[in-house]
Design a protein around this motif. Structure first.
Motif, PDB file in Angstrom:
ATOM      1  N   ALA A 592     -32.934 -74.929 -64.310  1.00  0.00           N
ATOM      2  CA  ALA A 592     -33.152 -76.330 -63.958  1.00  0.00           C
ATOM      3  C   ALA A 592     -33.974 -76.469 -62.665  1.00  0.00           C
ATOM      4  CB  ALA A 592     -31.814 -77.043 -63.778  1.00  0.00           C
ATOM      5  N   GLU A 593     -34.600 -77.655 -62.505  1.00  0.00           N
ATOM      6  CA  GLU A 593     -35.199 -77.996 -61.211  1.00  0.00           C
ATOM      7  C   GLU A 593     -34.046 -78.370 -60.288  1.00  0.00           C
ATOM      8  OE1 GLU A 593     -38.156 -81.252 -59.101  1.00  0.00           O
ATOM      9  OE2 GLU A 593     -37.954 -81.224 -61.271  1.00  0.00           O
ATOM     10  N   LEU A 594     -33.951 -77.667 -59.156  1.00  0.00           N
ATOM     11  CA  LEU A 594     -32.815 -77.867 -58.261  1.00  0.00           C
ATOM     12  C   LEU A 594     -33.198 -78.808 -57.117  1.00  0.00           C
ATOM     13  CD1 LEU A 594     -31.469 -74.224 -58.097  1.00  0.00           C
ATOM     14  CD2 LEU A 594     -30.901 -76.054 -59.717  1.00  0.00           C
ATOM     15  N   LEU A 595     -32.290 -79.723 -56.820  1.00  0.00           N
ATOM     16  CA  LEU A 595     -32.523 -80.753 -55.809  1.00  0.00           C
ATOM     17  C   LEU A 595     -31.449 -80.689 -54.742  1.00  0.00           C
ATOM     18  CD1 LEU A 595     -32.991 -83.698 -58.339  1.00  0.00           C
ATOM     19  CD2 LEU A 595     -34.758 -82.134 -57.531  1.00  0.00           C
ATOM     20  N   LEU A 596     -31.793 -81.174 -53.552  1.00  0.00           N
ATOM     21  CA  LEU A 596     -30.794 -81.388 -52.500  1.00  0.00           C
ATOM     22  C   LEU A 596     -30.551 -82.881 -52.425  1.00  0.00           C
ATOM     23  CD1 LEU A 596     -32.025 -79.013 -49.644  1.00  0.00           C
ATOM     24  CD2 LEU A 596     -30.689 -78.475 -51.673  1.00  0.00           C
ATOM     25  N   GLU A 597     -29.328 -83.252 -52.670  1.00  0.00           N
ATOM     26  CA  GLU A 597     -29.025 -84.676 -52.735  1.00  0.00           C
ATOM     27  C   GLU A 597     -27.603 -84.913 -52.246  1.00  0.00           C
ATOM     28  OE1 GLU A 597     -28.427 -88.215 -56.054  1.00  0.00           O
ATOM     29  OE2 GLU A 597     -29.451 -86.373 -56.608  1.00  0.00           O
ATOM     30  N   GLY A 599     -25.973 -83.989 -49.682  1.00  0.00           N
ATOM     31  CA  GLY A 599     -25.254 -82.825 -49.168  1.00  0.00           C
ATOM     32  C   GLY A 599     -24.862 -81.833 -50.245  1.00  0.00           C
ATOM     33  N   LYS A 600     -25.491 -81.935 -51.417  1.00  0.00           N
ATOM     34  CA  LYS A 600     -25.151 -81.041 -52.523  1.00  0.00           C
ATOM     35  C   LYS A 600     -26.432 -80.515 -53.158  1.00  0.00           C
ATOM     36  CE  LYS A 600     -20.961 -83.668 -53.723  1.00  0.00           C
ATOM     37  NZ  LYS A 600     -21.113 -84.653 -52.619  1.00  0.00           N
ATOM     38  N   ILE A 601     -26.293 -79.397 -53.847  1.00  0.00           N
ATOM     39  CA  ILE A 601     -27.371 -78.894 -54.697  1.00  0.00           C
ATOM     40  C   ILE A 601     -27.070 -79.349 -56.111  1.00  0.00           C
ATOM     41  CG2 ILE A 601     -28.509 -76.853 -55.625  1.00  0.00           C
ATOM     42  CD1 ILE A 601     -27.883 -75.414 -53.032  1.00  0.00           C
ATOM     43  N   VAL A 602     -28.032 -80.076 -56.715  1.00  0.00           N
ATOM     44  CA  VAL A 602     -27.815 -80.631 -58.049  1.00  0.00           C
ATOM     45  C   VAL A 602     -29.010 -80.273 -58.926  1.00  0.00           C
ATOM     46  CG1 VAL A 602     -26.467 -82.551 -57.126  1.00  0.00           C
ATOM     47  CG2 VAL A 602     -28.907 -82.856 -57.516  1.00  0.00           C
ATOM     48  N   THR A 603     -28.816 -80.367 -60.221  1.00  0.00           N
ATOM     49  CA  THR A 603     -29.918 -80.188 -61.150  1.00  0.00           C
ATOM     50  C   THR A 603     -30.664 -81.512 -61.278  1.00  0.00           C
ATOM     51  OG1 THR A 603     -28.663 -80.858 -63.099  1.00  0.00           O
ATOM     52  CG2 THR A 603     -28.517 -78.549 -62.441  1.00  0.00           C
ATOM     53  N   ASP A 604     -31.841 -81.432 -61.924  1.00  0.00           N
ATOM     54  CA  ASP A 604     -32.602 -82.668 -62.111  1.00  0.00           C
ATOM     55  C   ASP A 604     -31.882 -83.634 -63.046  1.00  0.00           C
ATOM     56  OD1 ASP A 604     -32.939 -81.037 -64.229  1.00  0.00           O
ATOM     57  OD2 ASP A 604     -35.109 -81.161 -64.334  1.00  0.00           O
ATOM     58  N   GLY A 605     -30.872 -83.149 -63.732  1.00  0.00           N
ATOM     59  CA  GLY A 605     -30.062 -84.037 -64.560  1.00  0.00           C
ATOM     60  C   GLY A 605     -28.851 -84.606 -63.838  1.00  0.00           C
ATOM     61  N   GLY A 606     -28.676 -84.236 -62.567  1.00  0.00           N
ATOM     62  CA  GLY A 606     -27.589 -84.779 -61.767  1.00  0.00           C
ATOM     63  C   GLY A 606     -26.343 -83.923 -61.723  1.00  0.00           C
ATOM     64  N   GLU A 607     -26.357 -82.741 -62.336  1.00  0.00           N
ATOM     65  CA  GLU A 607     -25.172 -81.874 -62.345  1.00  0.00           C
ATOM     66  C   GLU A 607     -25.040 -81.162 -61.000  1.00  0.00           C
ATOM     67  OE1 GLU A 607     -23.324 -78.168 -64.978  1.00  0.00           O
ATOM     68  OE2 GLU A 607     -25.348 -78.924 -65.354  1.00  0.00           O
ATOM     69  N   VAL A 608     -23.861 -81.270 -60.375  1.00  0.00           N
ATOM     70  CA  VAL A 608     -23.613 -80.644 -59.081  1.00  0.00           C
ATOM     71  C   VAL A 608     -23.352 -79.156 -59.270  1.00  0.00           C
ATOM     72  CG1 VAL A 608     -22.127 -80.598 -57.058  1.00  0.00           C
ATOM     73  CG2 VAL A 608     -22.708 -82.791 -58.120  1.00  0.00           C
ATOM     74  N   LEU A 609     -24.109 -78.337 -58.537  1.00  0.00           N
ATOM     75  CA  LEU A 609     -23.949 -76.890 -58.620  1.00  0.00           C
ATOM     76  C   LEU A 609     -23.219 -76.318 -57.416  1.00  0.00           C
ATOM     77  CD1 LEU A 609     -27.432 -75.806 -60.017  1.00  0.00           C
ATOM     78  CD2 LEU A 609     -25.333 -76.310 -61.270  1.00  0.00           C
ATOM     79  N   ALA A 610     -23.427 -76.896 -56.235  1.00  0.00           N
ATOM     80  CA  ALA A 610     -22.770 -76.385 -55.022  1.00  0.00           C
ATOM     81  C   ALA A 610     -22.948 -77.394 -53.908  1.00  0.00           C
ATOM     82  CB  ALA A 610     -23.343 -75.030 -54.612  1.00  0.00           C
ATOM     83  N   GLY A 611     -22.036 -77.337 -52.935  1.00  0.00           N
ATOM     84  CA  GLY A 611     -22.198 -78.142 -51.732  1.00  0.00           C
ATOM     85  C   GLY A 611     -23.079 -77.398 -50.734  1.00  0.00           C
ATOM     86  N   LEU A 612     -23.916 -78.120 -50.012  1.00  0.00           N
ATOM     87  CA  LEU A 612     -24.775 -77.477 -49.025  1.00  0.00           C
ATOM     88  C   LEU A 612     -23.949 -76.751 -47.973  1.00  0.00           C
ATOM     89  CD1 LEU A 612     -27.695 -79.950 -48.232  1.00  0.00           C
ATOM     90  CD2 LEU A 612     -27.773 -77.823 -49.497  1.00  0.00           C
ATOM     91  N   ALA A 613     -22.841 -77.375 -47.555  1.00  0.00           N
ATOM     92  CA  ALA A 613     -21.991 -76.734 -46.549  1.00  0.00           C
ATOM     93  C   ALA A 613     -21.459 -75.400 -47.055  1.00  0.00           C
ATOM     94  CB  ALA A 613     -20.845 -77.663 -46.161  1.00  0.00           C
ATOM     95  N   ASP A 614     -21.146 -75.324 -48.360  1.00  0.00           N
ATOM     96  CA  ASP A 614     -20.663 -74.058 -48.935  1.00  0.00           C
ATOM     97  C   ASP A 614     -21.770 -73.010 -48.931  1.00  0.00           C
ATOM     98  OD1 ASP A 614     -18.157 -75.174 -49.454  1.00  0.00           O
ATOM     99  OD2 ASP A 614     -18.837 -75.948 -51.392  1.00  0.00           O
ATOM    100  N   VAL A 615     -22.995 -73.450 -49.237  1.00  0.00           N
ATOM    101  CA  VAL A 615     -24.119 -72.510 -49.244  1.00  0.00           C
ATOM    102  C   VAL A 615     -24.374 -71.973 -47.845  1.00  0.00           C
ATOM    103  CG1 VAL A 615     -26.593 -72.290 -49.665  1.00  0.00           C
ATOM    104  CG2 VAL A 615     -25.168 -73.599 -51.261  1.00  0.00           C
ATOM    105  N   LEU A 616     -24.259 -72.859 -46.845  1.00  0.00           N
ATOM    106  CA  LEU A 616     -24.592 -72.483 -45.472  1.00  0.00           C
ATOM    107  C   LEU A 616     -23.430 -71.799 -44.752  1.00  0.00           C
ATOM    108  CD1 LEU A 616     -26.422 -75.802 -44.509  1.00  0.00           C
ATOM    109  CD2 LEU A 616     -27.501 -73.592 -44.963  1.00  0.00           C
ATOM    110  N   ASP A 617     -22.236 -71.877 -45.312  1.00  0.00           N
ATOM    111  CA  ASP A 617     -21.061 -71.300 -44.657  1.00  0.00           C
ATOM    112  C   ASP A 617     -21.240 -69.797 -44.463  1.00  0.00           C
ATOM    113  OD1 ASP A 617     -18.420 -71.338 -43.592  1.00  0.00           O
ATOM    114  OD2 ASP A 617     -17.715 -70.456 -45.474  1.00  0.00           O
ATOM    115  N   GLY A 618     -21.060 -69.363 -43.227  1.00  0.00           N
ATOM    116  CA  GLY A 618     -21.182 -67.942 -42.916  1.00  0.00           C
ATOM    117  C   GLY A 618     -22.607 -67.466 -42.748  1.00  0.00           C
ATOM    118  N   GLU A 619     -23.566 -68.362 -42.896  1.00  0.00           N
ATOM    119  CA  GLU A 619     -24.977 -67.997 -42.776  1.00  0.00           C
ATOM    120  C   GLU A 619     -25.516 -68.477 -41.426  1.00  0.00           C
ATOM    121  OE1 GLU A 619     -26.629 -66.307 -44.985  1.00  0.00           O
ATOM    122  OE2 GLU A 619     -25.204 -66.358 -46.667  1.00  0.00           O
TER     123      GLU A 619
END
Length: 795
Positions: A592-597, A599-619
């Motif tokens: 899918a085309e991935l979007l930041l929306e 505070g979340k990473i979502v697909t172009d269809g609006g499906e939530v894949l992960a929270g930005l805070a979760d992606v950035l945690d520990g990084e």
């Protein structure tokens, strides 16, 4: 059609592009809590003051500083002889003395500096400096500047001026030639000729020049300053101090308006020199009198125009000569000349053009950048000509303009093709279609008068018996960004990290926020591109790469472009991190085309894949720095004026409605309606504010604002807000605005510079309306009562 990422983010992220978000500094400013540069304080600081020349042109015979130095509380007195390194600076040519070197060339030129433990002590000590002058002949206009035997204001450059410049007292000359004017003139059915004059306008910002210089332990200096261009200041100051640039650290302080008047140096080098000499922090704050002498002004101009048209109202030729008074030093006069020449015909298609524009050295106050930058003066003249030519042909002035309006694909007199929307005809149609305000608004149903609606206002100088209404139109064209081959770029750094479990973006640039609203728009860009709600803007300083000047309607375009590019790089890195952490668990990460929306990473269809805070945690925070340049321009040919000189054009049209008491010479501007194409309104509320502000400055030039300089002596007569009048809320008319959004494909988000074009067209629209009301030719601005009563009508 599938929505774009930007469309999705606008819908989901509050305060992104297209939203009318409020300014973060707005509440502080209106309540008086905002910290301006004049509020700076340091525990052990001294105060600096400048001794200025009382003459416009004089030789300094002697300077005796002994009595000033002996004054209790005085820590230093500096003259030209005390300068440690370079003695001159300037934006384009280094010809302005840091302190006068043997000769003063304009009224108010800095001669000496004083540092003392109290501002009044510094002023009294400066008054004790015994300066003896031998007055010299003054050069105040073209005749005195270029006459045989005229004093050469810069004799050291007399043998170095370019071959195309006709006299050493001419700063720069730019022709623009296209087609065959003489042949076109022979075919013309109607020809009109006119001479026009524009007075010297001041930027009249409310926050005076001010700053604080603090000497550092490494031998350098930290300067906290109200300016428009941190890195240009740095480039000029460091050689004067004899320091490498990395030892002159500049931080932007609160700026109380600019409009071009802070592009040149004022007290920056002076405060640093005093701080380094005394080893103490030094604060300098100009009073209003000093401010009028401490910055450049709008070039006064004399313009000669000739227009010709065929029987059907087609513009056949334009010939003009524009003479700008640059004052004592170069400042940005060459660039102002380039703008005036290349835009001298206005937003009209014309195949036969002969333009000459030049700027003079005189003993008048130095002139340089001011909102509109050479295009204002030209617009006043060419719009008056268009009205006269329409009348000669018996055509409606708006219809005549529309017939000749440029559009996308038109060729400018410089040979440049307009390759973006140019809806000049539509702007005129829209502004004319707006409903007119009711007449005689001072009359109420009960028979009492609202004095605020009368010419003369609350002073009740008019009772309305002889008041005549007039309606006038004007349209203008202004370039956006720096032109003529200037390497125009900006730098931005963006960081995205998790703070207390929430994604936060931090944006850093060296942009000078001078009231234009960059602090709002830049946060909106980050919210849009990164899909986060929290955005922090770091203070601007020279530790960050240059953002260029806050002028030429360029910051949203260029610095906005840099922020957008940096955000895009951050976004790609965040998505890489997300794929590495979570991509193996969900096929959408790969397909899918991935979007930041939100505070979340979502697909172009609006499906939530992960929270930005979760992606950035520990990084580590994800950070990117980008330099962004718009497409290149090139210098205009010095013989023909041909060249791809500008990166973008902006357009605005005004309709002015005025009421004039012809017996008393009083003008009431009832309404100034504006239609403008902004490409994309990144913040509609801010866009309207910019249009209102620019319109009001154009109104000021039309009816009140002028620095009066004695033509015999070169002395400024009115350096105060008592005598230099600016519009107040009682002078400001209704200002309805109609915004078009026709995207420029070459610009970020399709935006177009907003803040200058309305300054151009407001002035001639007001004067056109007064002409209609009075029947007078009115070829000079600002208008004065004697111009309207027939006692002093310029030819």
């Amino acid at each position: 059609m599938r929505p774009t990422r930007t469309d999705l983010t606008q819908q989901s992220t509050r305060g992104g592009i297209g939203a009318s978000t409020l300014r973060p500094d707005g509440g502080l400013k209106v309540t008086g809590e905002f910290a301006y540069a004049s509020d700076l304080w340091h525990e052990d600081m001294l105060w600096g003051h400048t001794l200025r020349s009382p003459h416009a042109h004089a030789r300094i015979v002697s300077l005796d500083t002994a009595e000033a130095l002996a004054t209790p509380g005085v820590h230093a007195v500096l003259t030209h002889a005390d300068l440690p390194a370079a003695t001159r600076y300037g934006l384009e040519v280094q010809d302005a003395p840091v302190l006068a070197d043997g000769v003063v060339r304009h009224h108010g030129e800095p001669v000496a500096l004083v540092a003392a433990d109290h501002p009044e002590t510094a002023r009294r000590a400066a008054a004790k400096i015994k300066a003896v002058y031998e007055q010299l002949p003054v050069v105040t206009d073209e005749k005195s500047a270029t006459a045989p035997g005229a004093p050469l204001l810069h004799p050291a450059r007399a043998d170095k001026h370019a071959p195309h410049v006709p006299h050493p007292n001419v700063v720069h000359c730019q022709p623009v030639v296209r087609g065959d004017v003489e042949a076109a003139r022979a075919r013309a059915h109607a020809v009109v000729t006119g001479d026009y004059e524009v007075g010297m306008q001041d930027q009249a910002f409310l926050g005076p020049e001010s700053g604080l210089a603090v000497p550092a332990e490494d031998g350098g200096v930290d300067l906290y300053i109200a300016t428009q261009w941190l890195h240009a200041d740095l480039r000029q100051i460091a050689p004067v101090l004899g320091l490498p640039e990395d030892k002159v650290r500049m931080t932007l302080s609160g700026v109380g308006g600019a409009f071009g008047g802070r592009e040149d140096l004022s007290m920056q080098a002076h405060a640093c020199l005093l701080a380094l000499r005394t080893g103490r922090p030094v604060k300098m704050v100009y009073n209003r009198f000093e401010s009028f002498f401490g910055h450049v002004h709008r070039h006064p101009a004399r313009l000669h125009y000739e227009h010709g048209a065929d029987r059907d109202g087609g513009l056949l030729f334009v010939r003009c000569r524009i003479v700008l008074d640059g004052g004592a030093y170069t400042s940005s006069s060459p660039s102002v000349v380039g703008n005036a020449a290349s835009l001298a015909v206005g937003p009209y298609a014309c195949d036969n053009v002969d333009v000459e524009a030049l700027a003079l050295y005189t003993n008048n106050p130095p002139c340089g950048a001011m909102r509109g930058f050479g295009a204002v003066q030209a617009c006043f003249a060419y719009e008056a000509q268009m009205d006269r030519l329409a009348a000669e042909l018996g055509l409606d002035p708006v219809e005549f303009r529309r017939r000749n309006a440029v559009s996308q694909g038109s060729v400018m007199p410089t040979g440049q093709v307009i390759d973006a929307p140019a809806p000049v005809a539509e702007l005129l149609r829209r502004v004319k279609a707006l409903p007119l305000p009711p007449e005689r608004q001072w009359e109420t149903a009960g028979g009492s008068a609202d004095l605020r609606a009368l010419p003369g206002g609350v002073s009740n100088t008019s009772h309305g018996e002889g008041v005549v209404r007039g309606v006038g139109y004007a349209v203008g064209i202004k370039n956006v960004g720096f032109s003529e081959g200037f390497d125009d770029y900006s730098t931005a750094r963006v960081r995205l990290e998790s703070v207390a479990g929430e994604p936060v973006a931090t944006v850093r640039t060296a942009m000078a926020e001078v009231g234009q609203g960059g602090v709002t728009v830049h946060a909106q860009i980050a919210r849009t591109e990164l899909g986060v709600a929290e955005v922090t803007l770091q203070p601007a300083d020279t530790r960050m790469g240059s953002a260029g000047s806050t002028s030429a309607s360029r910051q949203t375009y260029v610095t906005g472009g840099a922020i957008k590019a940096a955000c895009e790089a951050v976004r790609e890195r965040v998505l890489e991190l997300g794929r590495a952490k979570f991509g193996t668990y969900h096929p959408a990460w790969a397909t899918a085309e991935l979007l930041l929306e939100g505070g979340k990473i979502v697909t172009d269809g609006g499906e939530v894949l992960a929270g930005l805070a979760d992606v950035l945690d520990g990084e580590e925070p994800v950070e990117a720095e980008r330099v962004w340049r718009h497409r290149p321009t090139e210098p205009f040919d010095l013989r023909s004026g041909q060249g791809q000189g500008h990166v973008q054009y902006s357009f605005a049209a005004h309709r002015a409605v005025v009421e004039v008491d012809t017996e008393l010479g009083l003008v009431k501007v009832v309404e100034l309606a504006c239609a403008q194409d902004v490409g994309k309104a990144l913040n509609p509320l801010s866009v309207v504010g910019q249009i209102h502000g620019a319109t009001t400055q154009g109104l000021g030039l039309a009816v009140m604002e002028e620095i009066a300089v004695d033509p015999a002596t070169g002395l400024v007569r009115n350096p105060s807000f008592t005598d230099y009048l600016i519009p107040t809320v009682l002078d400001t008319p209704a200002m309805p605005v109609d915004i078009l959004e026709l995207a420029d494909a070459h610009a970020p988000y399709g935006l177009r510079g907003v803040g200058e074009a309305p300054t151009l067209s407001a002035t001639p629209a007001v004067v056109a309306a007064v002409r209609q009301a009075t029947g007078l030719p009115l070829r000079r601005v600002p208008l004065r009562p004697e111009h309207l009563t027939g006692t002093d009508v310029p030819a």
